[in-house]
Scaffold this active site. Structure first.
Site, mmCIF file in Angstrom:
data_model
loop_
_atom_site.group_PDB
_atom_site.id
_atom_site.type_symbol
_atom_site.label_atom_id
_atom_site.label_comp_id
_atom_site.label_asym_id
_atom_site.label_seq_id
_atom_site.Cartn_x
_atom_site.Cartn_y
_atom_site.Cartn_z
ATOM 1 N N ALA A 271 0.771 -1.247 0.000
ATOM 2 C CA ALA A 271 0.000 0.000 0.000
ATOM 3 C C ALA A 271 0.797 1.288 0.000
ATOM 4 C CB ALA A 271 -0.944 0.003 1.208
ATOM 5 N N PRO B 271 2.922 4.546 -0.811
ATOM 6 C CA PRO B 271 2.794 5.474 0.323
ATOM 7 C C PRO B 271 1.364 5.758 0.769
ATOM 8 C CG PRO B 271 3.189 6.701 -1.679
ATOM 9 C CD PRO B 271 3.267 5.258 -2.076
ATOM 10 N N LYS C 252 -3.482 4.634 -3.203
ATOM 11 C CA LYS C 252 -4.584 3.712 -3.495
ATOM 12 C C LYS C 252 -5.425 3.466 -2.250
ATOM 13 C CE LYS C 252 -2.268 1.550 -7.406
ATOM 14 N NZ LYS C 252 -1.100 2.483 -7.383
ATOM 15 N N GLU D 293 2.218 -2.550 4.353
ATOM 16 C CA GLU D 293 3.496 -2.331 3.681
ATOM 17 C C GLU D 293 4.568 -3.079 4.446
ATOM 18 O OE1 GLU D 293 6.561 -1.729 1.544
ATOM 19 O OE2 GLU D 293 4.632 -0.932 0.821
ATOM 20 N N ASP E 173 -0.974 -4.079 -5.570
ATOM 21 C CA ASP E 173 -0.197 -3.246 -6.488
ATOM 22 C C ASP E 173 1.266 -3.641 -6.285
ATOM 23 O OD1 ASP E 173 0.198 -1.163 -8.391
ATOM 24 O OD2 ASP E 173 0.879 0.141 -6.769
ATOM 25 N N CYS F 10 3.000 -1.044 -12.391
ATOM 26 C CA CYS F 10 3.262 0.159 -13.193
ATOM 27 C C CYS F 10 4.308 -0.183 -14.248
ATOM 28 C CB CYS F 10 3.689 1.339 -12.326
ATOM 29 S SG CYS F 10 5.174 1.057 -11.333
#
Length: 413
Positions: free
Chosen positions: A88, A90, A93, A115, A159, A212
């Site tokens: 997650a 920084p 999202k 994280e 992610d 990404c």
């Protein structure tokens, strides 16, 4: 976003795939905007917001909570929706997911934002505190630890760390770090992350997978591997706007087709879900709050979050849950900055003083203020009608209770 006037920002058009997203015509100094520190908005790339669009499609299709939905294929078996943001930091999202959940479900959800890297997890926890949603829990645990929470989550967003090809346009370091070996390493790591956490996803639950980067090894091929080896159905969605390109398994956002950087996103429904059920729609939440004293530190948790924290706390390293509300020193209860920024703050609990911009920046710089017309004691200082933090007004001066870790360091003059 918290309700406020953002007309001072150089706002352009809306981001097509986000009801909350707005393009900026130019980049202002967010550090010198008090509303940024009040959690009025979060700054992130528009392509990253596409994950939020997929999330809202999943909510609509499978959990029946969108107004236009008349039926749903599956509903959670527990009292509220449980969502995990696995990678997650920084926090962009997480803020997007929390906004969608809050708008559609009120308080009937818990969002665990994780994280694994502790330094990044601290940044995540701070951003979540500023955002102010008390139903977000921040953890710092390896994905393998989540697998112990069997069938706990209804939706999992991953992610995953990637080779960063979507960042080539804006990051020279991303170009320097790229290699075929690194792509293979990233693809393997991504499979491990999802496989380790897979047991935490309930049957019929949905994994939203994103990167990404552009290559198939980290995107479509990984999504196919997850569906085939872990057991799931790759989902498809109608695309109502131009820009995002459909791929075999998901969507790819490329900088030459959208106003943003590179992003890939797909969704997989885990095998084993139930039959179709009627949609619930948004429920009226009679959300209560439980208070906990941990060695003189008082925390406030929404009742549902408090009810599931024992299960979460046994398996995960929890950094924050609910709101750090007060610190007890002797007979004094000192209100904490996180309470001021939280949705749990009752505006009638403390007197409020609206500051002009210059004084608001001095407060955020952690300078001493003088509030001549304010009552003595703890006072909430606001800017644009949004709370910034607490001071203790002594009459001749006001002790600034803004956390040193959040103070503006740059010259504010």
């Amino acid at each position: 976003m918290k309700q406020c006037d953002l007309s001072h920002l150089p706002i352009g058009c809306a981001v097509p795939w986000s009801p909350y997203g707005l393009y900026l015509k130019e980049r202002p100094s967010f550090t010198l905007d008090p509303l940024f520190h009040a959690g009025a908005y979060y700054v992130q790339d528009s392509s990253a917001m596409f994950v939020g669009w997929v999330f809202r499609q999943v909510l609509s299709r499978f959990f029946g909570i969108a107004a236009q939905t008349s039926s749903s294929e599956s509903l959670p078996s527990h009292e509220a929706l449980r969502v995990l943001d696995l990678c997650a930091a920084p926090g962009g999202k997480t803020t997007d997911l929390a906004s969608s959940l809050r708008e559609t479900l009120g308080g009937d959800f818990i969002l665990v934002s994780n994280e694994v890297i502790r330094s990044r997890a601290s940044v995540l926890a701070d951003n979540v505190a500023v955002w102010g949603d008390p139903n977000v829990v921040v953890t710092s645990s390896d994905p393998s630890e989540f697998g112990k929470l069997r069938s706990f989550f209804d939706i999992m967003v991953a992610d995953v760390p990637c080779s960063g090809e979507g960042m080539f346009r804006k990051s020279e370091n991303a170009v320097k770090m790229w290699s075929e070996d690194n792509v293979a390493l990233c693809a393997s790591r991504q499979r491990r992350i999802v496989a380790d956490a897979w047991d935490a996803l309930s049957p019929g639950g949905v994994l939203i997978y994103s990167t990404c980067t552009f290559n198939d090894d980290e995107n479509d091929r990984n999504v196919s591997w997850i569906a085939e080896n872990l057991g799931g159905e790759i989902l498809s969605f109608d695309m109502p706007f131009d820009g995002p390109q459909p791929t075999e398994c998901g969507f790819l956002l490329h900088p030459d087709r959208v106003r943003g950087e590179g992003q890939y996103c797909a969704a997989i429904r885990k095998n084993g879900g139930g039959e179709a059920s009627a949609a619930t729609g948004r429920r009226d939440s009679s959300e209560g709050v439980s208070m906990f004293d941990r060695n003189g530190e008082i925390y406030a948790l929404p009742d549902y979050v408090a009810s599931v924290m024992p299960s979460i706390g046994k398996k995960l390293n929890v950094l924050s849950a609910g709101v750090h509300a007060f610190t007890v020193k002797g007979k004094d209860r000192i209100p904490c900055a996180d309470l001021c920024l939280s949705a749990l703050l009752d505006p009638d609990d403390f007197p409020q003083v609206e500051l002009p911009r210059a004084d608001a920046l001095h407060f955020l710089h952690k300078d001493t203020l003088t509030l001549h017309d304010a009552p003595a004691g703890y006072v909430v200082v606001t800017y644009g009608s949004l709370p910034l933090g607490f001071v203790k007004n002594l009459g001749n001066r006001a002790n600034n209770l803004h956390p040193a870790s959040r103070r503006i360091l740059m010259n504010i003059e």
